[in-house]
Design a protein around this motif. Sequence first.
Motif, PDB file in Angstrom:
ATOM      1  N   LYS A 519       0.774  -1.217   0.006  1.00 58.36           N
ATOM      2  CA  LYS A 519       0.091  -0.044  -0.073  1.00 58.36           C
ATOM      3  C   LYS A 519       0.802   1.275   0.086  1.00 58.36           C
ATOM      4  N   GLN A 520       1.764   1.348   0.645  1.00 59.76           N
ATOM      5  CA  GLN A 520       2.837   2.464   1.004  1.00 59.76           C
ATOM      6  C   GLN A 520       3.433   2.650  -0.532  1.00 59.76           C
ATOM      7  N   VAL A 521       3.995   1.618  -1.268  1.00 61.65           N
ATOM      8  CA  VAL A 521       4.626   1.620  -2.246  1.00 61.65           C
ATOM      9  C   VAL A 521       3.529   2.271  -3.401  1.00 61.65           C
ATOM     10  N   VAL A 522       2.281   1.776  -3.387  1.00 60.17           N
ATOM     11  CA  VAL A 522       1.557   2.391  -4.361  1.00 60.17           C
ATOM     12  C   VAL A 522       0.981   3.806  -4.024  1.00 60.17           C
ATOM     13  N   HIS A 523       1.051   4.285  -2.781  1.00 59.75           N
ATOM     14  CA  HIS A 523       0.972   5.682  -2.543  1.00 59.75           C
ATOM     15  C   HIS A 523       1.990   6.508  -2.792  1.00 59.75           C
ATOM     16  N   THR A 524       3.136   6.157  -2.536  1.00 61.64           N
ATOM     17  CA  THR A 524       4.516   6.759  -3.000  1.00 61.64           C
ATOM     18  C   THR A 524       4.333   7.188  -4.559  1.00 61.64           C
ATOM     19  N   VAL A 525       4.074   6.118  -5.288  1.00 62.60           N
ATOM     20  CA  VAL A 525       3.948   5.999  -6.651  1.00 62.60           C
ATOM     21  C   VAL A 525       2.915   7.132  -7.265  1.00 62.60           C
ATOM     22  N   LEU A 526       1.647   7.159  -6.588  1.00 63.30           N
ATOM     23  CA  LEU A 526       0.853   7.756  -7.028  1.00 63.30           C
ATOM     24  C   LEU A 526       1.027   9.306  -6.402  1.00 63.30           C
ATOM     25  N   ARG A 527       1.742   9.583  -5.556  1.00 59.19           N
ATOM     26  CA  ARG A 527       2.063  10.879  -5.057  1.00 59.19           C
ATOM     27  C   ARG A 527       3.121  11.539  -5.976  1.00 59.19           C
ATOM     28  N   GLU A 528       4.312  10.766  -6.209  1.00 60.85           N
ATOM     29  CA  GLU A 528       5.241  11.282  -6.732  1.00 60.85           C
ATOM     30  C   GLU A 528       5.480  10.980  -8.363  1.00 60.85           C
ATOM     31  N   LEU A 529       4.792   9.988  -8.901  1.00 56.90           N
ATOM     32  CA  LEU A 529       5.308   9.431 -10.172  1.00 56.90           C
ATOM     33  C   LEU A 529       3.941   9.713 -11.086  1.00 56.90           C
ATOM     34  N   TYR A 530       2.817   9.575 -10.559  1.00 58.81           N
ATOM     35  CA  TYR A 530       1.627   9.280 -11.479  1.00 58.81           C
ATOM     36  C   TYR A 530       1.298  10.328 -12.308  1.00 58.81           C
ATOM     37  N   THR A 531       0.813  10.365 -13.553  1.00 56.93           N
ATOM     38  CA  THR A 531       0.143  11.356 -14.209  1.00 56.93           C
ATOM     39  C   THR A 531      -1.095  10.427 -14.989  1.00 56.93           C
ATOM     40  N   PRO A 532      -1.730  11.024 -15.500  1.00 56.58           N
ATOM     41  CA  PRO A 532      -2.885  10.337 -16.146  1.00 56.58           C
ATOM     42  C   PRO A 532      -2.642   9.844 -17.452  1.00 56.58           C
ATOM     43  N   VAL A 533      -1.641   9.845 -18.074  1.00 57.97           N
ATOM     44  CA  VAL A 533      -1.049   9.254 -19.246  1.00 57.97           C
ATOM     45  C   VAL A 533       0.224   8.204 -19.074  1.00 57.97           C
TER      46      VAL A 533
END
Length: 658
Positions: A519-533
């Motif tokens: 869960k923490q990895v997914v949250h970190t990726v969402l917060r710092e690396l995610y874009t809609p594309v």
Amino acid sequence: MRLLYGKQDFRDGVRGQESCWLLTNGLGGFSSQNLIGGASRNDHAVLMACTVPPNQRWNLIHRLEEVLTVQGCNVHLSSQRFADAPEEEGWKHLSCVEVDGLPRWRYQTQGVQVEKVLALDWEQNTLVVRYEVENESGSACALTVTPWLQFVPKGRDLDPGQPFVFRDHAVESAGLRMRLFTNGRVEPLAIRFQTLQYDYDVCDGRRAQGLTAANHRIRFTLSDGGRRKLEIVYSLEENVPSASSILRGAQRRLRRLEKQSGLYHPAARQLAVSADAFIVQRQSTGAKTILAGYPFFEDWGRDTMIALPGCTLTTGRFEDARSILETFLEHERGGLMPNLFPEGGHEPLYNTVDAALLFVNCVWLYVQRTEDWEFVRRAWPVMKRIVESYRHGTDYGIHMDSDGLIAAGQDLDQVTWMDVRIGEILPTPRHGKPVEINAYWYNALRILEHLAPRMEESGEEYAALAEQVRESFAREFWMEEKGALRDLVSGGPEDVQIRCNQIWAVSMPFSMLSAEQEKQVVHTVLRELYTPVGLRTLSPCDPSFHPTYGGEQEQRDLAYHQGTVWPFPLGAFYLSYLKVNNYTLRAVKQVREWLDALIPALREGCAGQLPEIYDGENPTASRGCFAQAWSVGELLRVYEALERPQAWETGEKVRKDR
């Protein structure tokens, strides 16, 4: 999926070049131009034939010049920028472009309507173009179509001294003979040349111009009040079907692909059709392969293993999946799989640490879908050899350390997907223990543990080693203070960079992390690396972050994995998000909403396709290859997970059931 483009999308010649269309022929050949009907890249072609599948490609017809003569006035329907001549501005008369499998253009000017449709014959180097003309102008009109030729290998320049001969309704040049079939009037011409301007190569530091030649044209006249079709077929083949037969066959085939996928969402069905562009024949192996991307890339082992699950298993193309995997079985060497297949008698290149481990994963996913245990028995010795070679060491510094983790890379070799090298510079040095490689390694060990009893062997050794890897991975990679995984264990400053590679430690069928860590990895990726594309390859907070991708080759390479957004890791991210949220209705709804951003992405760049990359800071326009296999394949897996969640529950669920 019916994609429509109107006047608002090509309000000028610059806007009109922003998107393109793509058709393929299953051999590696293709047809692609910008939507307003011109070549804005050297690699654009109305007919890019492939004489030795999949990579010996020839740019035969670079573009078509189309001129409508109405009441004594010549009006261009085609659009093209030139280095030394006024621009053709056919986009001014273009009412609509529709891409629904095949591309269609509708023009209207001075009471004349022209509808154009284009197709390639499957597994043939044959192009058909059909114009339907309706004349309400008050007088006769004429349509003149002039093919501008190159007859050079893809990426080469035309020499102005290259001879072109037109005789017996065929063009002969460079040892090739392209036949012409048409109901129009063919007029030979004295050789003429044009120099095109490549706006979309210029911005990437590639060549700015290219030479083309014409030695014939096709004329078609129509009286006032008439409605008729002009059909043109160009082919390298001896036996050529009618234009109508090719068009009907192409459209039926695309509809079959949609149905075969079994998917329901319009975007998912479109991606199932898009995936077909990458699955092609390879003559040297006599089997199927996956091209990494258009217009630049060939078939690479790593890309194939990442793209295969979505492009073949999700879409129900199990025979193609087996054909591809069979080829890799035959070419395994020292526990490694080819990263680049042989051409012209050369040996394959094996400079990849991930392809072999991903091969094991693909076999696992394949057998879950097919129950093809006969194939697994054939693959079993190779799968074991992969594990043994990684344990005891093989080429490119690939070996298991005393802690059970895999280290890879030596000298200037780059063996992970972040593989750019500029002379003596490695912009993303990843020698050591990369996070995703060890996620793949653990996954492979668990797969062999599970398959061993079916092969009448013990899986205890694999289980014990996997447990050692799990313990070492938690100790070496987990950063509690960041709620994230190290990208690398090497002792260098790059180790603690926040990169997208950690997401595969969550998304693989067998994972080493606790539920809370996932869960923490997914949250970190969402917060710092995610874009809609796509996911950024590096956190924007990192000093090495590059916000844009473009310019000369060196400038592009320095940005390639330093923040540039890649769509394909979105697949792992969305699957991980669903996993850590237990596929709740809320999680499914969230992913569906995120996926809505892909609908406009399918209109931008290449119609119906997903690209290789976007800029890191503001990912609005696609970069690199305009159509990328693993981008399409990985997002297909997500759509399938939303519609058929049981399809990918084949890892930890299996272990818990045991």
